[in-house]
Motif scaffolding. Structure first.
Motif, PDB file in Angstrom:
ATOM      1  N   THR A 133      -8.825  37.676  75.313  1.00 16.63           N
ATOM      2  CA  THR A 133      -9.135  36.435  74.522  1.00 16.63           C
ATOM      3  C   THR A 133      -8.010  36.110  73.684  1.00 16.63           C
ATOM      4  O   THR A 133      -7.231  36.873  73.030  1.00 16.63           O
ATOM      5  CB  THR A 133     -10.132  37.180  73.475  1.00 16.63           C
ATOM      6  OG1 THR A 133     -11.385  37.654  74.066  1.00 16.63           O
ATOM      7  CG2 THR A 133     -10.790  36.188  72.453  1.00 16.63           C
ATOM      8  N   TYR A 135      -6.605  33.448  70.837  1.00 20.35           N
ATOM      9  CA  TYR A 135      -7.283  32.664  69.638  1.00 20.35           C
ATOM     10  C   TYR A 135      -6.372  32.394  68.732  1.00 20.35           C
ATOM     11  O   TYR A 135      -5.099  32.894  68.696  1.00 20.35           O
ATOM     12  CB  TYR A 135      -8.406  33.526  69.152  1.00 20.35           C
ATOM     13  CG  TYR A 135      -8.047  34.954  68.675  1.00 20.35           C
ATOM     14  CD1 TYR A 135      -7.778  35.370  67.228  1.00 20.35           C
ATOM     15  CD2 TYR A 135      -7.952  35.818  69.501  1.00 20.35           C
ATOM     16  CE1 TYR A 135      -7.442  36.743  67.002  1.00 20.35           C
ATOM     17  CE2 TYR A 135      -7.637  37.356  69.365  1.00 20.35           C
ATOM     18  CZ  TYR A 135      -7.438  37.517  67.959  1.00 20.35           C
ATOM     19  OH  TYR A 135      -7.005  38.801  67.583  1.00 20.35           O
ATOM     20  N   GLU A 136      -6.735  31.516  67.878  1.00 20.58           N
ATOM     21  CA  GLU A 136      -5.765  30.901  66.922  1.00 20.58           C
ATOM     22  C   GLU A 136      -6.184  31.188  65.386  1.00 20.58           C
ATOM     23  O   GLU A 136      -7.573  30.996  65.431  1.00 20.58           O
ATOM     24  CB  GLU A 136      -5.386  29.549  67.126  1.00 20.58           C
ATOM     25  CG  GLU A 136      -4.803  29.222  68.333  1.00 20.58           C
ATOM     26  CD  GLU A 136      -4.628  27.405  68.685  1.00 20.58           C
ATOM     27  OE1 GLU A 136      -5.393  26.884  68.145  1.00 20.58           O
ATOM     28  OE2 GLU A 136      -3.728  27.344  69.449  1.00 20.58           O
ATOM     29  N   VAL A 141     -11.794  37.003  64.234  1.00 23.76           N
ATOM     30  CA  VAL A 141     -11.906  37.101  65.644  1.00 23.76           C
ATOM     31  C   VAL A 141     -11.551  38.401  66.317  1.00 23.76           C
ATOM     32  O   VAL A 141     -12.018  39.059  67.350  1.00 23.76           O
ATOM     33  CB  VAL A 141     -11.272  35.695  66.672  1.00 23.76           C
ATOM     34  CG1 VAL A 141     -11.560  36.133  67.965  1.00 23.76           C
ATOM     35  CG2 VAL A 141     -11.896  34.424  65.979  1.00 23.76           C
ATOM     36  N   GLY A 160      -3.949  37.061  69.302  1.00 17.06           N
ATOM     37  CA  GLY A 160      -4.048  36.106  68.287  1.00 17.06           C
ATOM     38  C   GLY A 160      -2.664  35.114  68.053  1.00 17.06           C
ATOM     39  O   GLY A 160      -1.628  35.357  68.600  1.00 17.06           O
ATOM     40  N   ARG A 216      -9.840  30.704  72.671  1.00 13.31           N
ATOM     41  CA  ARG A 216     -10.533  29.897  71.330  1.00 13.31           C
ATOM     42  C   ARG A 216      -9.529  29.193  70.594  1.00 13.31           C
ATOM     43  O   ARG A 216      -8.540  30.071  70.119  1.00 13.31           O
ATOM     44  CB  ARG A 216     -11.021  31.031  70.375  1.00 13.31           C
ATOM     45  CG  ARG A 216     -12.193  31.810  71.155  1.00 13.31           C
ATOM     46  CD  ARG A 216     -12.781  32.791  70.241  1.00 13.31           C
ATOM     47  NE  ARG A 216     -13.435  32.125  68.994  1.00 13.31           N
ATOM     48  CZ  ARG A 216     -14.367  32.716  68.337  1.00 13.31           C
ATOM     49  NH1 ARG A 216     -14.759  33.972  68.520  1.00 13.31           N
ATOM     50  NH2 ARG A 216     -14.643  31.895  67.215  1.00 13.31           N
ATOM     51  N   GLY A 217      -9.502  27.942  70.539  1.00  8.22           N
ATOM     52  CA  GLY A 217      -8.335  27.432  69.741  1.00  8.22           C
ATOM     53  C   GLY A 217      -8.531  25.721  70.070  1.00  8.22           C
ATOM     54  O   GLY A 217      -9.578  25.111  70.552  1.00  8.22           O
ATOM     55  N   HIS A 236     -13.860  27.952  75.354  1.00 10.67           N
ATOM     56  CA  HIS A 236     -14.327  27.718  74.020  1.00 10.67           C
ATOM     57  C   HIS A 236     -13.775  26.163  73.562  1.00 10.67           C
ATOM     58  O   HIS A 236     -12.669  26.225  73.000  1.00 10.67           O
ATOM     59  CB  HIS A 236     -13.898  28.655  72.915  1.00 10.67           C
ATOM     60  CG  HIS A 236     -14.710  28.473  71.763  1.00 10.67           C
ATOM     61  ND1 HIS A 236     -15.490  29.107  71.181  1.00 10.67           N
ATOM     62  CD2 HIS A 236     -14.092  27.688  70.529  1.00 10.67           C
ATOM     63  CE1 HIS A 236     -15.733  28.846  69.877  1.00 10.67           C
ATOM     64  NE2 HIS A 236     -14.829  28.029  69.345  1.00 10.67           N
ATOM     65  N   GLY A 397     -17.058  33.657  71.821  1.00 13.49           N
ATOM     66  CA  GLY A 397     -16.575  32.129  71.702  1.00 13.49           C
ATOM     67  C   GLY A 397     -17.714  31.345  72.092  1.00 13.49           C
ATOM     68  O   GLY A 397     -19.018  31.887  72.496  1.00 13.49           O
TER      69      GLY A 397
END
Length: 429
Positions: A133, A135-136, A141, A160, A216-217, A236, A397
């Motif tokens: 995963t 993500y931002e 998360v 991340g 995710r972002g 996502h 997500g």
């Protein structure tokens, strides 16, 4: 699109090789772990998150990230995503406990039958494997995705954004503590502590060891991941969400629900960015005035400006109606029919969340049939498009794609299926 050299990517391959080997090894252990062991990790994690000592560690780390965010000129919406406080940490622990309380999807029998040969065939749920995963901004998360993966018997690799680096590391260390206390290898959950995007490229190469990627972002991140991997991707995507005020809508309800959908937390993907108002809705001026009074910054078409002059005229409709603002800006357009509203959604929407406010059952049902989105909301806020709100505890997500899963990706969606064939020596003739 990418500017990093092959040499830069190559320099991260030894690190990635070790990390993915550990994840693959750990997956063999967690997929065999029983429900009590996996739930035990989550309960221990929740207990640790609720202690004053761990909360102090998390907030100290988060303060470093927020300090850097101020220095870099990060927007208020992004800082809101990044910020942690005690209530948000307690909410993380609550979500983890909810996930632990769910029925275990692993081993669930989907169907079974005895074949003509006499062989018994059972199809059941099994873990997916190693989930990567990306993500931002949101450090929660780290906890949400880690908990969902462990509940469903998967190994997780988390990457991340650098803006939340210290917060993510603090949360990750607490998670690893819980894993090790319960006797599983720490490789079950790994945090990528290299923030260079070249390292992410090296990870995206490993389709031999990673089974699924969930980005995710922002739109740029999702495009980057999709274009640079052969690993299956659950997208996502951005949330260009729209609410349509039908001609029969109740004014007070329209103000309350639209204000909640836009302003309760503007920085999240399920907040609306566009408001469509039927030209025969009799209270448009009052509606727009009510939203402005609540704090919405209205930007709209000529017709909406003529009705309520405080609406700023648009400079580039295609750009603005298609934008995910993630702040108090709200685009407004007057439409002459439900069909026009749906056409607008198809043109500018991202397939995330769409809503209608109406007292007409016919209009509600038509909107449901005509709109193609991950979730459709009738007379309620789009802010309910959330794994926790929808009874899933949390989500990896919200998928806006159509394959494997659409909408919040919860525990059950982190499994696949296998067939178990049991016989008494039968052979095929």
């Amino acid at each position: 699109m990418q500017t990093m050299t092959d040499e830069t990517v190559a320099s991260f391959r030894p690190y990635v090789d070790d990390l993915t080997a550990d994840a693959r090894h750990a997956f063999r252990h967690i997929r065999q772990a029983d429900t009590a062991t996996r739930n035990g990790i989550l309960i221990k994690l929740a207990e640790l998150l609720e202690t004053d000592e761990r909360q102090k560690d998390i907030l100290t780390a988060n303060a470093l990230d927020l300090e850097a965010a101020v220095s870099s000129g990060m927007s208020s919406a992004m800082k809101d995503r990044l910020r942690l406080d005690v209530p948000r940490i307690v909410a993380m622990a609550k979500a983890v406990r909810e996930i632990a309380a769910f029925a275990d999807p692993v081993g669930e029998v989907i169907r079974g039958q005895t074949l003509v040969s006499g062989v018994q065939m059972v199809q059941k749920r099994v873990p997916l494997g190693v989930v990567f995963t990306v993500y931002e901004s949101r450090p929660n998360v780290t906890v949400d995705v880690g908990a969902l993966c462990i509940k469903s018997g998967n190994a997780a690799i988390l990457r991340g954004g650098k803006e939340a680096f210290h917060s993510n590391v603090a949360l990750y260390r607490i998670f690893v503590e819980a894993i090790e206390i319960c006797g599983l290898p720490s490789g079950v959950l790994q945090l990528v502590e290299e923030t260079d995007r070249a390292c992410m490229l090296a990870l995206l190469e490993r389709d031999d060891r990673i089974d699924l990627v969930v980005p995710r972002g922002g739109e740029g991140l999702i495009r980057f991941v999709s274009q640079n991997t052969r690993i299956p991707v659950v997208k996502h995507d951005k949330g260009v969400c729209t609410m349509f005020i039908d001609e029969s809508a109740d004014l007070d309800q329209a103000i309350e629900v639209a204000a909640n959908a836009k302003l309760q937390r503007p920085s999240v993907c399920n907040a609306i960015e566009n408001l469509l108002v039927h030209s025969r809705f009799p209270y448009t001026e009052q509606l727009l005035a009510g939203l402005a009074l609540r704090g919405a910054r209205l930007i709209g078409c000529e017709r909406s400006h003529a009705i309520y002059p405080s609406v700023e005229k648009m400079t580039d409709a295609d750009l603005e109606y298609g934008s995910e603002y993630l702040d108090e800006r709200l685009s407004v357009k007057i439409v002459d029919s439900l069909e026009q509203a749906v056409d607008f959604i198809y043109k500018y929407g991202s397939g995330h969340s769409e809503a209608i406010l109406t007292r007409s059952l016919e209009s509600a049902r038509s909107f449901e049939r005509m709109v193609d989105s991950a979730a459709v909301f009738v007379n309620c806020s789009t802010r309910f498009h959330d794994g926790g709100q929808m009874g899933m505890g949390a989500e990896v997500g919200i998928s806006t794609g159509r394959l494997h899963v659409r909408g919040p990706m919860g525990v059950r969606d982190l499994t696949t299926t296998t067939y178990v064939m049991s016989g008494e020596g039968q052979i095929r003739s």
